[in-house]
Write a protein that holds these residues in place. Structure first.
Motif, short mmCIF file in Angstrom:
data_model
loop_
_atom_site.label_atom_id
_atom_site.label_comp_id
_atom_site.label_asym_id
_atom_site.label_seq_id
_atom_site.Cartn_x
_atom_site.Cartn_y
_atom_site.Cartn_z
N GLY A 64 0.67 -1.22 0.06
CA GLY A 64 -0.10 0.10 0.05
C GLY A 64 0.79 1.20 0.16
N ASP A 65 0.42 2.36 0.82
CA ASP A 65 1.17 3.37 0.94
C ASP A 65 2.56 3.49 1.83
OD1 ASP A 65 -0.50 4.63 -0.76
OD2 ASP A 65 -1.61 5.40 0.81
N GLN A 66 2.57 2.08 2.39
CA GLN A 66 3.78 1.75 3.34
C GLN A 66 4.99 1.99 2.88
OE1 GLN A 66 2.93 -1.30 6.92
NE2 GLN A 66 4.80 -2.19 5.53
N LEU A 67 6.26 2.41 3.81
CA LEU A 67 7.62 2.20 3.25
C LEU A 67 8.13 1.09 4.09
CD1 LEU A 67 8.62 5.93 2.62
CD2 LEU A 67 8.11 4.10 0.93
N ASP A 68 8.96 0.31 3.49
CA ASP A 68 9.67 -0.67 4.10
C ASP A 68 11.45 -0.29 4.14
OD1 ASP A 68 7.45 -2.43 4.43
OD2 ASP A 68 7.96 -3.52 2.71
N VAL A 69 11.76 -0.28 5.53
CA VAL A 69 13.11 0.14 5.70
C VAL A 69 13.88 -1.06 6.45
CG1 VAL A 69 14.41 1.67 6.94
CG2 VAL A 69 12.31 2.48 6.16
N SER A 70 14.99 -1.45 5.78
CA SER A 70 15.93 -2.42 6.23
C SER A 70 17.18 -1.55 6.99
CB SER A 70 16.39 -3.41 5.14
OG SER A 70 17.23 -4.27 5.72
N LEU A 71 17.09 -1.78 8.24
CA LEU A 71 18.21 -0.82 9.05
C LEU A 71 19.32 -1.75 9.80
CD1 LEU A 71 18.95 1.89 10.52
CD2 LEU A 71 17.35 0.98 12.49
N HIS A 72 20.59 -1.09 9.38
CA HIS A 72 21.46 -1.89 9.94
C HIS A 72 22.34 -0.58 10.71
CE1 HIS A 72 21.19 -5.22 7.18
NE2 HIS A 72 20.50 -4.39 6.30
N LEU A 73 22.99 -1.30 11.80
CA LEU A 73 23.65 -0.24 12.74
C LEU A 73 24.97 -0.91 12.99
CD1 LEU A 73 20.88 0.97 15.17
CD2 LEU A 73 21.76 2.19 13.22
N ALA A 74 25.99 -0.02 12.81
CA ALA A 74 27.37 -0.59 13.20
C ALA A 74 27.94 0.54 14.08
CB ALA A 74 28.38 -0.67 11.80
N GLY A 75 27.54 0.11 15.30
CA GLY A 75 27.97 1.25 16.36
C GLY A 75 27.54 2.28 16.51
N HIS A 76 26.29 2.97 15.53
CA HIS A 76 25.76 4.09 15.54
C HIS A 76 24.46 4.06 16.35
CE1 HIS A 76 26.08 7.90 13.40
NE2 HIS A 76 24.68 7.94 13.57
#
Length: 687
Positions: free
Chosen positions: A565-577
């Motif tokens: 639909g109107d949704q946004l998919d976000v794949s989040l990767h954090l390296a010490g942040h």
């Protein structure tokens, strides 16, 4: 001290003799007076006391001041009078000179030229003389008792002359001479010279019978000749005045003027008073010079501090004339040399603002005799050059680290020319100004390089994507000449998604900028080849570990693309942040994601993945530690305050959210940022 006493060599019982050896010490005149006083008391010659003490003081003081050796003092008294001999041990020719009976009608100019102290001896002694021996020099005087011996003796001749009304008016008494010699300024007065000069002028005028007198002094401060003291009435027109110049050093100049009838003692007494006054004027000049030098040192210290505080080239050059005018000159102009060697007027000031346009016109004139030509000469020769009419003064070159930067031109004051001290101060100001200008130029160049390098590490603009809002705010550290390690980027992915990158490289400066550029380039290359984000982070970590240097990097990667639909998919990767803030469109904010391992520290890293769904109006806020570690005293801005500041911004666009959070972080403290501040907002703009 050694002493002996005994009768005279002829064995007379009425004679009294004392011989004493005294050191060359300031207390010697007092000891000699005590010796003479005791001998006079024994011989009952009380009527000679004043003259004897005055002359003894003069001879012993002169011997202490000039010979600087031990003194032998011999005092011999007999019924007819007193003889005192003062012998020093300074080397001199073998000779003897006797001066006979004093005469009030004799010309004493030769005596006055030899020394003012001998003027007193010649005036009061019945006889006096000097004796030069291989071991030293002796000066003696004889005082005859009034009424002793034949009427044709020296004392009787003096008494007869002094009794004459015609000569008595011009003959000063011993008490008057003693009072004149003992007149001194008040050591506790703020300005003792006027009162001292008035007292000295009054005494010498009364001694010579002057109808009036004046002491004029020019201190060389631009005020001209001023009346320091005045006595009696103004001189009548046509009167011949007795003028004695005061023996003072430049810039002081002055004279003592008496409206007195000519007499044998008028000029010598006026010269004696002038010498005493000159001595204290010289002390005043030296004292004022010390005060002035101290003031100049304070001025130079303050000028250096002011110049050092400015690292802006234009502001520094504008500050220099403000320091010079009006304290050191009537006007001042700073010219700088451009890359072609031409002089350009950078700043100018005039004590009279109405004359500033005229000053600008004169400075712009060209020609062989113009000020421009003299300024070019000063710049080429790197030496001081005088400036002629209509703007008199001089120019000194501005030289720093061997580089000729231009000239500093200063106009003289209307009432006086610059003295050597002022010229030295101006040359010192020119050196300090040149160094400050050069430092400001170096800093400006460093700032320009830093800004250029910083801009190269950030995207010029963020992409415009339908349904996705991107906005970023970046505030560099307070030192604009340093390149920060914070960066952000938005990169297109081969599968149609967009990659948001927010990172922070440890440290600052060129080395941190080099690592930042490396991280950005490696990410762009790897994601362009379609590498998965975990592999991108692993390869990047290997690169930083192999590179070494102690630099590490924290990183947040977020791949965003259309979802259901109107949704946004976000794949989040954090390296010490730090974890980003999820701001819900309907209100409320919280942190999302799981922290991982910073890049460049360990061979193996952990970078957990978090999947986030952004509904329309939701926003994901990325930031660097420059925001959370913003300090107000001991208090930090912190992550909780960031979340609380973001919550009221629900429903606003990405641009507004980023700008408001930036303003909130900056306003938290009055101090400039100690670390770079970066905020990037990703928002679902679907309607």
């Amino acid at each position: 001290m050694s002493a002996e006493a005994g009768p005279s060599m002829n064995g007379g019982s009425d004679e009294h003799i004392r011989r004493v050896r005294l050191p060359a010490d300031r207390r010697t005149p007092a000891a000699a007076r005590a010796l003479v006083r005791s001998v006079l008391a024994e011989a009952e010659l009380h009527e000679l006391l004043n003259e004897a003490l005055l002359l003894t003081t003069e001879l012993t003081t002169n011997a202490v001041e000039h010979a600087r050796t031990e003194l032998d003092i011999e005092v011999e008294a007999d019924p007819a009078g007193l003889t005192v001999t003062v012998t020093d041990f300074a080397a001199g020719p073998v000779d003897e000179l006797l001066v006979g009976v004093r005469s009030t009608t004799s010309d004493i100019t030769e005596v006055a030229e030899r020394g003012r102290g001998l003027l007193l001896v010649d005036h009061f002694a019945s006889r006096w003389g000097t004796t030069y021996l291989p071991t030293g020099k002796g000066v003696w005087f004889r005082l005859d008792r009034p009424g002793a011996g034949a009427a044709t003796g020296p004392a009787e001749a003096r008494a007869a002359l002094n009794a004459s009304p015609a000569t008595d008016a011009g003959t000063p008494s011993a008490a008057a001479m003693s009072e004149l010699m003992q007149t001194n300024p008040d050591p506790y007065a703020d300005d003792p010279l006027p009162e001292f000069a008035a007292g000295l002028l009054t005494r010498v005028a009364e001694m010579v019978g002057a109808a009036g007198g004046v002491v004029r002094l020019d201190r060389g401060d631009g005020q001209g000749s001023q009346v320091l003291a005045r006595y009696g009435r103004q001189p009548r027109q046509g009167n011949e005045l007795l003028r004695v110049p005061l023996a003072v050093h430049r810039p002081y100049a002055g004279e003592l003027e008496l409206d007195a009838a000519p007499s044998a003692y008028a000029r010598p007494l006026a010269m004696l008073a002038g010498e005493r006054l000159s001595l204290h004027l010289e002390n005043d000049r030296l004292r004022r010079a010390d005060v002035r030098r101290s003031a100049w040192l304070t001025f130079l210290a303050e000028a250096s501090e002011l110049l050092a505080q400015s690292l802006d080239v234009e502001l520094t050059m504008a500050l220099v004339p403000q320091l010079v005018v009006p304290r050191l000159g009537q006007w001042c102009a700073v010219h700088t040399t451009d890359e072609w060697g031409r002089l350009r007027l950078a700043a100018a000031s005039h004590a009279d603002e109405a004359l500033l346009p005229q000053l600008h016109r004169v400075l712009q004139e060209t020609g062989p005799d113009s000020i421009q030509a003299r300024l070019r000469e000063a710049s080429r020769s790197a030496a001081q050059v005088p400036l002629g009419a209509p703007m008199e003064g001089f120019a000194v070159p501005l030289v720093a680290r061997g580089q000729r930067l231009g000239t500093l031109a200063v106009g003289r004051h209307q009432r006086h020319r610059h003295d050597p001290d002022e010229v030295s101060v101006l040359e010192d100001v020119a050196r300090r100004a040149a160094l400050a200008i050069e430092n400001a130029r170096i800093h400006a160049e460093r700032r320009r390089v830093a800004q250029t390098l910083q801009q190269s590490l950030l995207p010029p603009v963020l992409p415009v994507v339908e349904g996705i809002g991107f906005a970023a705010e970046y505030v560099p550290t307070g030192d604009e000449a340093e390149v920060g390690g914070d960066f952000y980027d938005v990169v297109p992915l081969p599968d149609g998604r967009w990659l948001v990158v927010v990172g922070d490289v440890s440290g600052k400066g060129v080395q941190a900028a080099a690592v930042t550029g490396l991280v950005r380039d490696v990410i762009r290359v790897l994601v362009g080849d379609g590498k998965p984000l975990p592999e991108v982070l692993g390869r990047l970590n290997e690169t930083l570990v192999e590179r070494g240097g102690g630099r590490y990097c924290t990183l947040a990667l977020a791949a965003v693309g259309p979802g259901d639909g109107d949704q946004l998919d976000v794949s989040l990767h954090l390296a010490g942040h730090d974890r980003p803030v999820l701001l819900h469109g309907g209100g409320g904010a919280g942190f999302v994601g799981t922290g991982g391992t910073a890049l460049g520290l360990l061979d193996a890293i952990a970078t957990p993945t978090a999947e986030i769904a952004l509904k329309p109006g939701d926003a994901l806020i990325f930031y660097t530690d420059g925001v959370t570690e913003r300090r107000r005293g001991r208090e930090l801005f912190g992550t909780d305050r960031l979340r609380e500041s973001a919550a009221p911004l629900a429903g606003y666009s990405a641009d507004v959210i980023a700008a408001r959070l930036r303003a909130t972080a900056i306003a938290f403290s009055v101090e400039p940022p100690r670390d770079d501040i970066a905020v990037l907002v990703l928002r679902n703009d679907a309607l």
